[in-house]
Design a protein around this motif. Structure first.
Motif: not given
Length: 325
Positions: A118, A137, A193
Motif C-alpha cells: 500500500v 496498491i 486503506l
C-alpha cells in the motif's frame, strides 16, 4: 578557522562532491544506480522485504511527461548499491486536481493480512490547498501500483507525510496538519486503506515528520515550515506514541541548517552487535529538482539525546548493524 566555519566548509564541499566515495555512502554526492543514472527517489521511504531494502521516492528525471507524476523504486541489500526496479507509479491526473497537481513523499507499507503493498503519498493541487493523502496498491513490492483514492485523514489537512512501523508491526502515518499547528501520528486501519485513530498531535508547527523507536523511547524529528529552504531540524522524545512529548531540541548546530537538508525518514538497522538509526534527508534544489541530493547519516542516539554528526563518507554492516566512518 572556527569550528562553525569548518562545519560550513565541509558541508559545502560535500555538496560539490561529484560522486560517492567507493565503498561508502557519501552524503550530498551524486548517487548512481546500477544503470549509472542518478537515483530519483526524492522525499522517499524504505521498506525492507526479506533481506532486501526497497527505496521509493519521487522521480524527478528531466524529460518525463509533464502531465504525469512518477514514483520510482530501487532495491539494495547493503544500502549503498541500488538497482533500479521500475517507475512503480506513472499517473495522469487521477481526480481532476488541475494544473500543477503533485505527488510527494511516497511511502510504502506491506499488509500481511491482505498481502497487498500500500503506497501512501501527499497529493495536492498546484496551490497546496487540497492537502490530501493518496493511496495506491500493488500485489508485488516493485509492481505497478493502482491508484485508489485520496482523502483528508481524520478530516484534517495533510501535506508532508512520513511512515512508521512499530515493533509489534502496527503501521502509522505521520502527516503535517497546518491548521492544528502540529503534525499528527495516526494508526492505519487493519487493511491500511484508511487512517483509523489519532495517537498524538505533536505540538509544534513542523513538517517532514519521521519517527523511530529506540531503547524504549520514541524519537520524532521534524523540519520547520520554510518551504524548499533548509532549516534547523529538531527532535523530541516520548515513552509512548500518545505522548507527552518533550520540548524540541536541535539535531545539529542550528546555523548549519541540518547541513542543507530536510528530514524524510528514520531507518533502524538491527544487527547482531548493535542497532543503528540512519537519518535520511533530502537536499532540495527547487530549480533543478532532478539534481536534488540525499543526506544519509547514522545518528548518535541514546538516552533521550540525538545528534546528527557532520556529514562524511560512512559504511554500514547490515548484518552486525555497525556504522563506521
Amino acid at each position: 578557522m572556527s569550528r562553525l566555519a569548518a562545519y560550513c566548509c565541509l558541508a559545502w564541499l560535500l555538496l560539490l562532491r561529484p560522486g560517492n566515495v567507493s565503498g561508502a555512502i557519501t552524503p550530498g554526492a551524486v548517487w548512481l544506480d546500477n544503470r549509472g543514472q542518478q537515483i530519483q527517489a526524492h522525499g522517499g521511504g524504505i521498506l525492507k522485504v526479506g533481506d532486501t531494502f526497497f527505496w521509493f521516492g519521487e522521480d524527478r528525471t528531466q524529460g518525463l511527461d509533464p502531465n504525469k507524476r512518477y514514483v520510482s523504486c530501487y532495491a539494495s541489500k547493503d544500502l549503498e548499491h541500488w538497482t533500479f526496479r521500475d517507475q512503480v507509479l506513472k499517473l495522469s491526473d487521477p481526480e481532476n486536481f488541475g494544473p500543477g497537481w503533485l505527488i510527494e513523499r511516497p511511502k510504502v507499507f506491506y499488509n500481511a493480512a491482505t498481502k497487498k503493498y500500500v503506497l501512501y503519498a501527499h497529493v495536492d493541487d498546484g496551490t497546496y490547498k487540497l492537502a490530501r493523502v493518496g493511496i495506491a496498491i500493488s500485489d508485488t513490492v516493485d509492481g505497478n501500483y493502482r491508484y485508489l483514492k485520496s482523502f483528508r485523514p481524520l478530516g484534517l489537512e495533510s501535506r508532508d507525510i512520513g511512515q512508521f512501523i512499530d515493533d509489534d508491526g502496527t503501521a502509522y502515518l505521520i502527516f503535517e496538519s497546518r491548521p492544528t499547528k502540529g503534525f499528527v501520528i495516526a494508526r492505519l486501519s487493519p487493511d491500511y486503506l484508511n487512517v483509523e485513530k489519532q495517537m498524538s498531535l505533536v505540538p509544534a508547527p513542523l513538517e517532514g515528520g519521521a519517527v523511530v523507536h529506540y531503547k524504549g523511547l520514541y524519537y520524532v524529528i521534524g523540519s520547520h515550515l520554510t518551504g524548499w529552504s533548509p532549516n534547523p531540524n529538531v527532535y523530541a522524545t516520548a515513552t509512548s506514541l500518545e505522548g507527552p512529548w518533550t520540548e524540541f531540541k536541535n539535531i545539529a548546530p542550528p546555523a548549519l541548517k541540518t547541513y542543507n537538508s530536510q528530514s524524510s525518514t528514520l531507518l533502524r538497522i538491527i544487527g547482531t552487535k548493535t542497532t543503528s538509526v540512519i537519518f535520511m534527508a533530502d537536499q532540495w534544489k527547487p530549480k533543478e529538482l532532478w539534481d536534488s541530493r540525499y543526506l544519509w547519516m547514522p545518528l548518535q542516539i541514546d538516552g533521550g539525546q540525538l545528534l546528527l554528526p557532520e556529514p562524511r563518507p560512512w559504511t554500514i554492516d547490515i548484518n552486525t548493524g555497525e556504522a563506521k566512518y
